[in-house]
Design a protein around this motif. Structure first.
Motif, mmCIF file in Angstrom:
data_model
loop_
_atom_site.group_PDB
_atom_site.id
_atom_site.type_symbol
_atom_site.label_atom_id
_atom_site.label_comp_id
_atom_site.label_asym_id
_atom_site.label_seq_id
_atom_site.Cartn_x
_atom_site.Cartn_y
_atom_site.Cartn_z
ATOM 1 N N THR A 175 0.791 -1.231 0.000
ATOM 2 C CA THR A 175 0.000 0.000 0.000
ATOM 3 C C THR A 175 0.823 1.282 0.000
ATOM 4 O OG1 THR A 175 -0.148 -0.018 2.425
ATOM 5 C CG2 THR A 175 -1.889 -1.152 1.204
ATOM 6 N N ASP A 176 1.995 1.275 0.651
ATOM 7 C CA ASP A 176 2.800 2.499 0.748
ATOM 8 C C ASP A 176 3.803 2.639 -0.387
ATOM 9 O OD1 ASP A 176 1.727 3.822 2.867
ATOM 10 O OD2 ASP A 176 3.599 3.974 3.983
ATOM 11 N N ALA A 177 4.413 1.538 -0.794
ATOM 12 C CA ALA A 177 5.451 1.605 -1.822
ATOM 13 C C ALA A 177 4.962 2.193 -3.147
ATOM 14 C CB ALA A 177 6.050 0.218 -2.051
ATOM 15 N N SER A 213 -6.900 0.641 2.073
ATOM 16 C CA SER A 213 -6.366 0.285 0.758
ATOM 17 C C SER A 213 -7.469 -0.164 -0.189
ATOM 18 C CB SER A 213 -5.324 -0.829 0.915
ATOM 19 O OG SER A 213 -4.872 -1.262 -0.340
ATOM 20 N N TYR A 214 -8.468 -0.874 0.344
ATOM 21 C CA TYR A 214 -9.593 -1.333 -0.478
ATOM 22 C C TYR A 214 -10.328 -0.156 -1.111
ATOM 23 C CZ TYR A 214 -13.986 -3.581 -1.779
ATOM 24 O OH TYR A 214 -15.076 -4.022 -2.481
ATOM 25 N N THR A 242 5.647 -5.146 -2.240
ATOM 26 C CA THR A 242 5.746 -4.120 -3.281
ATOM 27 C C THR A 242 5.434 -4.695 -4.655
ATOM 28 O OG1 THR A 242 7.440 -2.958 -2.006
ATOM 29 C CG2 THR A 242 7.262 -2.388 -4.328
ATOM 30 N N SER A 243 5.894 -5.927 -4.896
ATOM 31 C CA SER A 243 5.707 -6.538 -6.215
ATOM 32 C C SER A 243 4.239 -6.806 -6.540
ATOM 33 C CB SER A 243 6.496 -7.853 -6.302
ATOM 34 O OG SER A 243 5.954 -8.841 -5.441
ATOM 35 N N VAL A 244 3.380 -6.830 -5.496
ATOM 36 C CA VAL A 244 1.941 -7.043 -5.719
ATOM 37 C C VAL A 244 1.327 -5.859 -6.457
ATOM 38 C CG1 VAL A 244 -0.292 -7.287 -4.566
ATOM 39 C CG2 VAL A 244 1.685 -8.596 -3.764
#
Length: 350
Positions: free
Chosen positions: A35-37, A113-114, A250-252
């Motif tokens: 969520t932050d990256a 985040s949703y 992060t990769s998500v």
């Protein structure tokens, strides 16, 4: 205190509460990367300097390096988080309360985040730890106000300095390039913004990675019957573990957040995106070296606002900014209350 990896593995096998604490901490680190990256690479993607997938993978790599490299150079942010609250002399209850704090962060962060709204896991973490400490003591006695003051400094630093440096950097860049060929400058700033996004990703790992390393280290200390981690060095295996998990998160991706930060708030050109990344990375570096925990979301979004204000204040979408500010305002009482209630409940059950 023995902080070897073999002792750690034995601890999570023999102590179910430590296992839950580790799982929750790694879950929060994963969510933080998720969520932050995206804030670090939002401007790079929306100005079309890089494709989304390539930018996400680049960010994952530099998040990993930021956590691992900076923690070895300067771990003062991790120390601030570890010493911010006192969970009391009962390390069993302290470990349970830590679980409650981490649970509150996961619930709050996933919900925000949703909705596609950038969250501040930094403030969620601080609120969660504080709520759990208050639950154990039944008062504010467990809150170290000297360390907590750094949180307030960080809030001001990320808001004021992020905006100011964003405005200054963008203004200087505009003056330098005003008589140059736009096509040539765009070519330069395409590469420069990729560099800026990498720097932002590195500093995101350096700031946020250290915060959660501090929490996990505190959990290990509680499981060993130690009330604090004072005088104990952070082991390299712990840095590597947190680095890998954050990079995986992060990769998500986080396409909703990329759109919210990079497109909805201010329409940016390449030189503006570079200015925002450079300003935010500088603010994060300064606060990390000073041991002040700040929100990477706050820092990046206010830097973007400062950049947008160079052209005109009306270039900023105040509706999006208002939504973000309301989310940040609700973080402290929201996460703090969830953590307080869950700490009381967990201690009663376990």
């Amino acid at each position: 205190m023995d902080v070897s990896f073999s002792t750690f593995l034995q601890g999570i096998v023999s102590n179910p509460i430590l296992l839950i604490t580790v799982a929750l901490t790694l879950g929060v680190i994963f969510v933080n990367g998720w969520t932050d990256a995206p804030n670090a690479i939002a401007t790079c993607i929306t100005t079309r300097c890089m494709g989304t997938r390539n930018a996400i993978w680049m960010s994952a790599v530099f998040n990993f390096l930021g956590v691992f490299v900076m923690t070895q150079i300067n771990s003062s942010v991790a120390s601030t988080i570890s010493n911010m609250v006192d969970f009391g002399g009962n390390t069993h209850e302290a470990l349970i309360a830590l679980c409650a704090a981490l649970f509150s962060i996961v619930v709050y962060s996933v919900g925000a985040s949703y909705l596609g709204i950038p969250t501040s896991e930094s403030h969620s973490l601080i609120a969660g730890l504080t709520g759990a400490a208050i639950a154990i003591h039944g008062s504010m006695d467990g809150v170290n106000m000297g360390e907590w003051a750094k949180v307030l400094y960080g809030l001001v630093l990320s808001l004021v300095l992020g905006f100011a440096i964003g405005w200054i950097v963008c203004k200087v860049v505009s003056l330098i390039c005003q008589n140059m060929d736009r096509r040539k400058t765009n070519t330069f700033f395409t590469g420069a913004q990729i560099f800026g996004a990498a720097a932002m990703s590195f500093m995101h790992g350096a700031q946020d990675g250290q915060k959660f390393i501090g929490v996990l280290f505190l959990g290990i200390a509680f499981s060993n019957g130690q009330g604090s981690v004072n005088g104990v060095s952070i082991p390299i295996w712990l840095m590597l573990l947190c680095s890998v998990v954050m990079a995986t998160g992060t990769s998500v991706g986080g396409e909703k957040i990329i759109k919210s930060v990079g497109m909805d708030m201010v329409k940016l050109e390449k030189y503006q995106g570079f200015s925002a990344d450079l300003a935010a990375a500088f603010c994060l570096l300064a606060s990390t070296l000073l041991g002040i925990p700040v929100s990477t979301t706050h820092t990046k979004t206010t830097a973007i606002m400062g950049v947008g204000a160079v052209r005109r204040f009306s270039a900023i979408n105040l509706g999006v900014v208002k939504d973000m500010m309301l989310t940040w305002i609700f973080t402290f009482p929201g996460c703090g209350l969830i953590s307080f209630v869950m700490a009381k409940l967990f201690i009663a059950i376990f």
